[in-house]
Structure formats: structure tokens, C-alpha cells
Design a protein around this motif. Structure first.
Motif, short mmCIF file in Angstrom:
data_model
loop_
_atom_site.label_atom_id
_atom_site.label_comp_id
_atom_site.label_asym_id
_atom_site.label_seq_id
_atom_site.Cartn_x
_atom_site.Cartn_y
_atom_site.Cartn_z
N LYS A 4 0.82 -1.21 0.00
CA LYS A 4 0.00 0.00 0.00
C LYS A 4 0.85 1.26 0.00
CE LYS A 4 -4.42 -1.32 0.75
NZ LYS A 4 -5.35 -1.22 -0.32
N ASN A 5 1.88 1.29 0.82
CA ASN A 5 2.76 2.46 0.93
C ASN A 5 4.22 2.05 0.89
OD1 ASN A 5 0.80 4.60 1.25
ND2 ASN A 5 0.32 3.67 3.23
N PRO A 6 4.70 1.64 -0.28
CA PRO A 6 6.11 1.24 -0.35
C PRO A 6 7.00 2.46 -0.10
CG PRO A 6 5.13 1.27 -2.54
CD PRO A 6 4.03 1.54 -1.56
N PRO A 7 8.18 2.24 0.47
CA PRO A 7 9.08 3.37 0.73
C PRO A 7 9.68 3.93 -0.55
CG PRO A 7 10.18 1.30 1.23
CD PRO A 7 8.75 0.97 0.88
N HIS A 8 9.99 5.20 -0.51
CA HIS A 8 10.71 5.83 -1.62
C HIS A 8 12.13 5.28 -1.61
CE1 HIS A 8 12.82 8.87 -3.97
NE2 HIS A 8 11.63 9.29 -4.40
N PRO A 9 12.65 4.87 -2.75
CA PRO A 9 14.00 4.29 -2.76
C PRO A 9 15.07 5.25 -2.28
CG PRO A 9 13.17 4.53 -5.00
CD PRO A 9 12.04 4.86 -4.08
N GLY A 10 14.89 6.55 -2.46
CA GLY A 10 15.89 7.51 -2.02
C GLY A 10 16.10 7.50 -0.52
N GLY A 11 14.99 7.44 0.22
CA GLY A 11 15.09 7.39 1.68
C GLY A 11 15.75 6.11 2.14
N GLU A 45 14.01 12.31 -1.10
CA GLU A 45 12.77 11.83 -1.70
C GLU A 45 12.04 12.89 -2.51
OE1 GLU A 45 10.45 9.82 1.30
OE2 GLU A 45 12.21 8.73 2.03
N ARG A 46 12.81 13.76 -3.16
CA ARG A 46 12.21 14.83 -3.96
C ARG A 46 12.31 14.58 -5.46
NH1 ARG A 46 13.67 20.44 -2.22
NH2 ARG A 46 11.72 20.85 -3.28
N THR A 47 12.97 13.48 -5.83
CA THR A 47 13.06 13.09 -7.24
C THR A 47 13.09 11.57 -7.32
OG1 THR A 47 14.20 13.55 -9.33
CG2 THR A 47 15.59 13.08 -7.45
N ASP A 48 12.74 11.05 -8.47
CA ASP A 48 12.73 9.60 -8.67
C ASP A 48 14.14 9.06 -8.87
OD1 ASP A 48 9.97 9.66 -8.60
OD2 ASP A 48 9.73 9.61 -10.77
N LEU A 49 14.30 7.79 -8.57
CA LEU A 49 15.56 7.10 -8.84
C LEU A 49 15.62 6.76 -10.32
CD1 LEU A 49 18.13 5.59 -7.83
CD2 LEU A 49 16.64 3.59 -7.55
N SER A 50 16.63 7.25 -11.01
CA SER A 50 16.79 6.92 -12.43
C SER A 50 17.57 5.62 -12.55
CB SER A 50 17.56 8.04 -13.16
OG SER A 50 18.90 8.08 -12.70
N PHE A 75 6.85 2.12 -5.77
CA PHE A 75 6.52 3.44 -5.22
C PHE A 75 5.66 4.22 -6.20
CE2 PHE A 75 7.38 7.95 -4.65
CZ PHE A 75 7.09 8.11 -3.30
N ASP A 76 6.04 4.23 -7.47
CA ASP A 76 5.30 4.97 -8.50
C ASP A 76 3.88 4.43 -8.66
OD1 ASP A 76 7.57 6.49 -8.99
OD2 ASP A 76 8.10 5.42 -10.83
N ARG A 81 -2.00 4.81 -7.84
CA ARG A 81 -3.24 4.22 -7.34
C ARG A 81 -3.91 5.17 -6.35
NH1 ARG A 81 -5.70 0.68 -10.43
NH2 ARG A 81 -4.30 -0.97 -11.07
N GLY A 82 -3.12 5.95 -5.65
CA GLY A 82 -3.67 6.90 -4.68
C GLY A 82 -4.49 8.01 -5.32
N VAL A 83 -4.25 8.29 -6.59
CA VAL A 83 -5.00 9.34 -7.30
C VAL A 83 -5.88 8.74 -8.40
CG1 VAL A 83 -3.31 11.13 -6.77
CG2 VAL A 83 -3.10 9.84 -8.90
N GLU A 84 -6.08 7.45 -8.34
CA GLU A 84 -6.84 6.75 -9.38
C GLU A 84 -8.22 7.34 -9.59
OE1 GLU A 84 -8.12 2.15 -10.42
OE2 GLU A 84 -7.31 2.60 -8.45
N ALA A 85 -8.90 7.72 -8.53
CA ALA A 85 -10.26 8.23 -8.64
C ALA A 85 -10.33 9.54 -9.43
CB ALA A 85 -10.86 8.44 -7.25
#
Length: 95
Positions: A4-11, A45-50, A75-76, A81-85
Motif C-alpha cells: 500500500k505504501n512502499p518506501p521511496h527508494p531515495g530514503g 525523496e524529492r526526485t525519482d531514482l533513475s 513506489f510509483d 493508485r492513490g489518485v486513481e479516482a
């Protein structure tokens, strides 16, 4: 079943690699050959892991690129899914 809430890889990279090695962001960015700002944005955690950053981390510190990229994907997907609606698309029905 996806988390449901996977951690951000950066953290996770910050907590599991950078901090245990007692590296500053400046020192770690020099090791990785990236700018301090690029690494700081990831670790905070302000940018995605490339994929390139994941490969650099693998080469320098060992964690597999594939594992880190799966973490980013999880994470993505959870974030989306959190904004799916809010995404209004009707199912296509062929005539």
C-alpha cells in the motif's frame, strides 16, 4: 499483492547505505560521479531514482540496480493508485 505504501527508494538508500557508511552527501556524490544536488534530491525523496543513478549506486555500493528499480516502480504505482479516482476514463467498448 502490491504494498500500500512502499518506501521511496531515495530514503532507503540514505538510511541503508549513505548513513551507515557515515558519508556526507558531498562525499557520496563524488564517489558516484553526480552533482551534490542530484543526490540530495534523491536522498530527500524529492526526485525519482533513475536507472543511471541505480547503476552508479550498484557499482559503488553493491545493491542491485534491478532491485532498486523495482522499488521505484512499486513506489510509483502506489502513488498513482492513490489518485486513481481523479482519472476519468471510460472503458472502451468496441462496436
Amino acid at each position: 499483492m502490491p504494498m500500500k505504501n512502499p518506501p521511496h527508494p531515495g530514503g532507503l538508500i540514505r538510511r541503508e547505505i549513505i548513513e551507515p557508511l557515515a558519508l556526507s552527501v558531498s562525499a557520496a556524490s563524488a564517489i558516484l560521479g553526480v552533482s551534490r544536488q542530484a543526490l540530495s534530491l534523491l536522498l530527500n525523496e524529492r526526485t525519482d531514482l533513475s536507472s543511471e543513478m541505480a547503476l552508479r549506486i550498484e557499482k559503488a555500493f553493491g545493491p542491485k540496480m534491478e532491485h532498486m528499480m523495482r522499488m521505484q516502480l512499486a513506489f510509483d504505482m502506489a502513488k498513482q493508485r492513490g489518485v486513481e479516482a481523479s482519472i476519468r476514463v471510460k472503458r472502451y467498448e468496441p462496436a
